[in-house]
Motif scaffolding. Structure first.
Motif, PDB file in Angstrom:
ATOM      1  N   ALA A  54      49.466  38.593  36.627  1.00  0.00           N
ATOM      2  CA  ALA A  54      48.356  39.235  35.912  1.00  0.00           C
ATOM      3  C   ALA A  54      47.905  38.376  34.729  1.00  0.00           C
ATOM      4  CB  ALA A  54      48.783  40.625  35.439  1.00  0.00           C
ATOM      5  N   VAL A  55      48.864  37.768  34.033  1.00  0.00           N
ATOM      6  CA  VAL A  55      48.520  36.865  32.923  1.00  0.00           C
ATOM      7  C   VAL A  55      47.708  35.678  33.443  1.00  0.00           C
ATOM      8  CG1 VAL A  55      49.488  35.184  31.289  1.00  0.00           C
ATOM      9  CG2 VAL A  55      50.433  37.508  31.401  1.00  0.00           C
ATOM     10  N   HIS A  56      48.177  35.073  34.527  1.00  0.00           N
ATOM     11  CA  HIS A  56      47.464  33.914  35.077  1.00  0.00           C
ATOM     12  C   HIS A  56      46.040  34.296  35.483  1.00  0.00           C
ATOM     13  CE1 HIS A  56      51.588  31.997  36.248  1.00  0.00           C
ATOM     14  NE2 HIS A  56      51.370  32.022  34.961  1.00  0.00           N
ATOM     15  N   LEU A  57      45.896  35.445  36.164  1.00  0.00           N
ATOM     16  CA  LEU A  57      44.566  35.908  36.575  1.00  0.00           C
ATOM     17  C   LEU A  57      43.693  36.219  35.363  1.00  0.00           C
ATOM     18  CD1 LEU A  57      45.419  38.355  39.503  1.00  0.00           C
ATOM     19  CD2 LEU A  57      43.943  36.348  39.679  1.00  0.00           C
ATOM     20  N   GLY A  58      44.276  36.817  34.353  1.00  0.00           N
ATOM     21  CA  GLY A  58      43.503  37.194  33.173  1.00  0.00           C
ATOM     22  C   GLY A  58      43.000  35.982  32.405  1.00  0.00           C
ATOM     23  N   VAL A  59      43.914  35.065  32.095  1.00  0.00           N
ATOM     24  CA  VAL A  59      43.554  33.879  31.303  1.00  0.00           C
ATOM     25  C   VAL A  59      42.569  33.006  32.086  1.00  0.00           C
ATOM     26  CG1 VAL A  59      44.419  31.719  30.316  1.00  0.00           C
ATOM     27  CG2 VAL A  59      45.729  33.840  30.017  1.00  0.00           C
ATOM     28  N   LEU A  60      42.958  32.656  33.306  1.00  0.00           N
ATOM     29  CA  LEU A  60      42.152  31.694  34.079  1.00  0.00           C
ATOM     30  C   LEU A  60      40.870  32.340  34.588  1.00  0.00           C
ATOM     31  CD1 LEU A  60      45.143  30.062  35.998  1.00  0.00           C
ATOM     32  CD2 LEU A  60      43.894  29.101  34.042  1.00  0.00           C
ATOM     33  N   GLY A  61      40.883  33.654  34.840  1.00  0.00           N
ATOM     34  CA  GLY A  61      39.677  34.351  35.286  1.00  0.00           C
ATOM     35  C   GLY A  61      38.619  34.448  34.196  1.00  0.00           C
ATOM     36  N   LEU A  62      39.048  34.643  32.941  1.00  0.00           N
ATOM     37  CA  LEU A  62      38.076  34.625  31.835  1.00  0.00           C
ATOM     38  C   LEU A  62      37.497  33.229  31.668  1.00  0.00           C
ATOM     39  CD1 LEU A  62      39.609  36.837  28.968  1.00  0.00           C
ATOM     40  CD2 LEU A  62      37.734  37.394  30.526  1.00  0.00           C
ATOM     41  N   LEU A 178      49.929  44.529  35.834  1.00  0.00           N
ATOM     42  CA  LEU A 178      48.593  45.103  35.671  1.00  0.00           C
ATOM     43  C   LEU A 178      47.663  44.056  35.120  1.00  0.00           C
ATOM     44  CD1 LEU A 178      49.051  48.506  33.795  1.00  0.00           C
ATOM     45  CD2 LEU A 178      48.730  48.140  36.250  1.00  0.00           C
ATOM     46  N   LEU A 179      46.534  43.890  35.790  1.00  0.00           N
ATOM     47  CA  LEU A 179      45.437  43.112  35.223  1.00  0.00           C
ATOM     48  C   LEU A 179      44.375  44.115  34.805  1.00  0.00           C
ATOM     49  CD1 LEU A 179      43.753  40.508  34.713  1.00  0.00           C
ATOM     50  CD2 LEU A 179      42.953  40.725  37.083  1.00  0.00           C
ATOM     51  N   LEU A 180      43.935  44.034  33.557  1.00  0.00           N
ATOM     52  CA  LEU A 180      42.857  44.891  33.065  1.00  0.00           C
ATOM     53  C   LEU A 180      41.670  43.995  32.731  1.00  0.00           C
ATOM     54  CD1 LEU A 180      44.950  47.000  30.497  1.00  0.00           C
ATOM     55  CD2 LEU A 180      44.560  47.501  32.929  1.00  0.00           C
ATOM     56  N   VAL A 181      40.516  44.321  33.269  1.00  0.00           N
ATOM     57  CA  VAL A 181      39.296  43.561  32.937  1.00  0.00           C
ATOM     58  C   VAL A 181      38.249  44.570  32.499  1.00  0.00           C
ATOM     59  CG1 VAL A 181      37.498  41.998  33.761  1.00  0.00           C
ATOM     60  CG2 VAL A 181      39.841  41.743  34.611  1.00  0.00           C
ATOM     61  N   ARG A 182      37.765  44.416  31.273  1.00  0.00           N
ATOM     62  CA  ARG A 182      36.778  45.331  30.730  1.00  0.00           C
ATOM     63  C   ARG A 182      35.502  45.312  31.553  1.00  0.00           C
ATOM     64  NH1 ARG A 182      38.695  49.381  28.074  1.00  0.00           N
ATOM     65  NH2 ARG A 182      39.236  49.061  25.886  1.00  0.00           N
ATOM     66  N   LYS A 183      34.936  46.494  31.739  1.00  0.00           N
ATOM     67  CA  LYS A 183      33.661  46.642  32.454  1.00  0.00           C
ATOM     68  C   LYS A 183      32.614  45.725  31.808  1.00  0.00           C
ATOM     69  CE  LYS A 183      31.133  49.280  35.281  1.00  0.00           C
ATOM     70  NZ  LYS A 183      31.353  49.165  36.731  1.00  0.00           N
ATOM     71  N   GLY A 184      31.927  44.948  32.629  1.00  0.00           N
ATOM     72  CA  GLY A 184      30.837  44.114  32.118  1.00  0.00           C
ATOM     73  C   GLY A 184      31.254  42.742  31.633  1.00  0.00           C
ATOM     74  N   VAL A 185      32.580  42.490  31.594  1.00  0.00           N
ATOM     75  CA  VAL A 185      33.067  41.181  31.130  1.00  0.00           C
ATOM     76  C   VAL A 185      32.877  40.141  32.228  1.00  0.00           C
ATOM     77  CG1 VAL A 185      35.271  39.971  30.755  1.00  0.00           C
ATOM     78  CG2 VAL A 185      34.677  41.948  29.352  1.00  0.00           C
ATOM     79  N   ARG A 186      32.578  38.902  31.819  1.00  0.00           N
ATOM     80  CA  ARG A 186      32.408  37.819  32.806  1.00  0.00           C
ATOM     81  C   ARG A 186      33.798  37.317  33.207  1.00  0.00           C
ATOM     82  NH1 ARG A 186      27.052  35.733  32.236  1.00  0.00           N
ATOM     83  NH2 ARG A 186      27.664  33.713  33.030  1.00  0.00           N
ATOM     84  N   TRP A 187      34.223  37.751  34.376  1.00  0.00           N
ATOM     85  CA  TRP A 187      35.528  37.352  34.920  1.00  0.00           C
ATOM     86  C   TRP A 187      35.301  36.897  36.350  1.00  0.00           C
ATOM     87  CZ3 TRP A 187      38.488  38.444  39.133  1.00  0.00           C
ATOM     88  CH2 TRP A 187      39.844  38.074  39.091  1.00  0.00           C
TER      89      TRP A 187
END
Lengths: 346, 77
Positions: A54-62, A178-187
């Protein structure tokens, strides 16, 4: 509920047959319960195979979502290894990765002139407990929040664009992040991705595991107002008792911290020896000393804080840890330290 | 930088180099420099931390002739 999940949650929630529809309903229930416990929207929650993933997806996805704006990742010097590894991976593929220093309490030093495409910051440090000034950094760049150490125990801070948490850290099963991505964020998915119902998920979700994680999280949040203050008081007692042992450094913020953990170092003491001595007396504790690490490197958190890295102990309380157990630990600790120092000839 | 005393802790693991530093501090006069040559990476964090806890002055790091890190401490008290 877990038995029900094991019985009905085995099918692929993406399919259309009856068992699959059951699995889909159970997965959606887990997502809704998790979202409610964390105060986020259900469509902001993705179950991953681990907190690290989840950390890898969060950091690299942003970073992937902001690729047109730049490729500079900034993280605090005391982030978890999973964030550091994501940063090194990003740098090895043409991006840039730098860290910002922390003060002696382990709190990241504010950077008013920070220039970053994405900033990665933990809610609270996983080794020393210090809570980080997330809101100040969220004003400066899209922020990835590592909530692995704090989720459930502390409310999520405001301002993050994406976040990660790990179920086993709140007493849920291993193998659920858990990966959390805020609605509307560019991911954007930084990896090959998959064709799941949830576009951020890869592979078939562990439905029973997700339900167990959600149930454990609800329980932790429900009792947090009772357990948190009790743990805080126990940690305060440990901090004050340990600081009376000569040549001992108790590290991390004494007040603005995680409720359940404390770290300290005894000068001239071998970290591995003290862990072994405590284990023999029935106390399971961790250490950030180099001799206890698979890499033989001392804790990068302690080093970044300028704290002593040898003779280090980290005590984490469970929700069931009692006053008597803490008394027992505090009764044996000074003698063990004195014996080990005597053996070392100091 | 010249050190009055240089401790060979090349083959020692943490916390041994720091123990040697503490035992041999009195081998130099106040104001003189004692050096610790240590290959163990923990010394890079722990020599400065020891200086802070013991109110001695950490002067920095250079390398011994064989390339092993050398940490320099000025005795203040």
């Amino acid at each position: 509920m877990i038995e029900q999940a094991l019985e009905h949650g085995y099918a692929d929630p993406r399919r259309l047959h009856g068992p699959a529809r059951n699995a889909r309903i159970l997965l959606d229930n887990a997502r809704e319960a998790t979202a409610e416990a964390l105060g986020v929207r259900p469509d902001e929650v993705t179950f991953t195979p681990s907190g690290t993933h989840a950390v890898h997806l969060g950091v690299l996805g942003l970073l992937a979502g902001s690729a047109r704006a730049g490729s500079h990742l900034v993280a605090s010097a005391v982030e978890h290894a999973s964030v550091m590894h994501a940063g090194e991976w990003h740098a090895a593929r043409g991006g840039s990765f730098t860290t910002i220093p922390v003060d002696p309490l382990g709190r990241v030093v504010d950077q008013p002139a920070l220039e970053a495409t994405v900033v990665a910051l933990q809610a609270a440090n996983h080794e020393v407990g210090t809570v980080q000034p997330v809101a100040a950094f969220a004003e400066r760049a899209p922020l990835f929040l590592d909530a692995c150490a704090s989720a459930g125990r502390l409310a999520l801070p405001e301002g993050w664009a994406a976040a990660a948490a790990s179920a086993h850290k709140w007493g849920g099963p291993a193998g659920i992040g858990l990966l959390l991505v805020r609605k509307g964020v560019r991911w954007r998915n930084p990896f090959p991705g998959d064709d799941r119902v949830d576009e951020r998920a890869t592979g078939m979700e562990n439905v029973p595991g997700a339900l167990a994680a959600a149930a454990a999280l609800q329980a932790v949040v429900a009792e947090r107002d009772e357990v948190g203050p009790r743990q805080r008081a126990l940690i305060d007692r440990i901090r004050s008792a340990v600081s009376t042992i000569a040549d001992t450094e108790v590290v991390g913020d004494p007040v603005d911290r995680l409720p359940h953990l404390v770290t300290f170092s005894f000068l001239y003491v071998d970290g591995e020896a003290i862990v072994t001595e405590l284990d023999r007396r029935g106390f399971g504790v961790a250490s950030g000393s180099a001799c206890t690490a698979s890499t033989l490197q001392p804790s990068h958190v302690l080093a970044a804080m300028g704290a002593l890295t040898h003779g280090n102990l980290r005590i984490s309380l469970t929700r069931e840890t009692t006053d008597a157990e803490v008394d027992g630990l505090l009764a044996v600790l000074p003698g063990i330290v004195a014996d080990l120092r005597a053996e070392a000839g100091v | 930088m010249d050190a009055t005393v240089e401790l060979d802790c090349r083959d020692m693991l943490c916390p041994r180099p720091i123990i040697e530093l503490a035992r041999h501090l009195a081998d130099v006069e106040v104001g003189q420099v004692i050096a610790v040559v240590a290959g163990d990476v923990a010394a890079r964090a722990d020599v400065p931390a020891w200086c802070r806890m013991r109110s001695q002055e950490y002067l920095g790091e250079d390398t011994a002739d064989d390339g092993v890190p050398r940490y320099l401490v000025r005795r203040l008290s």
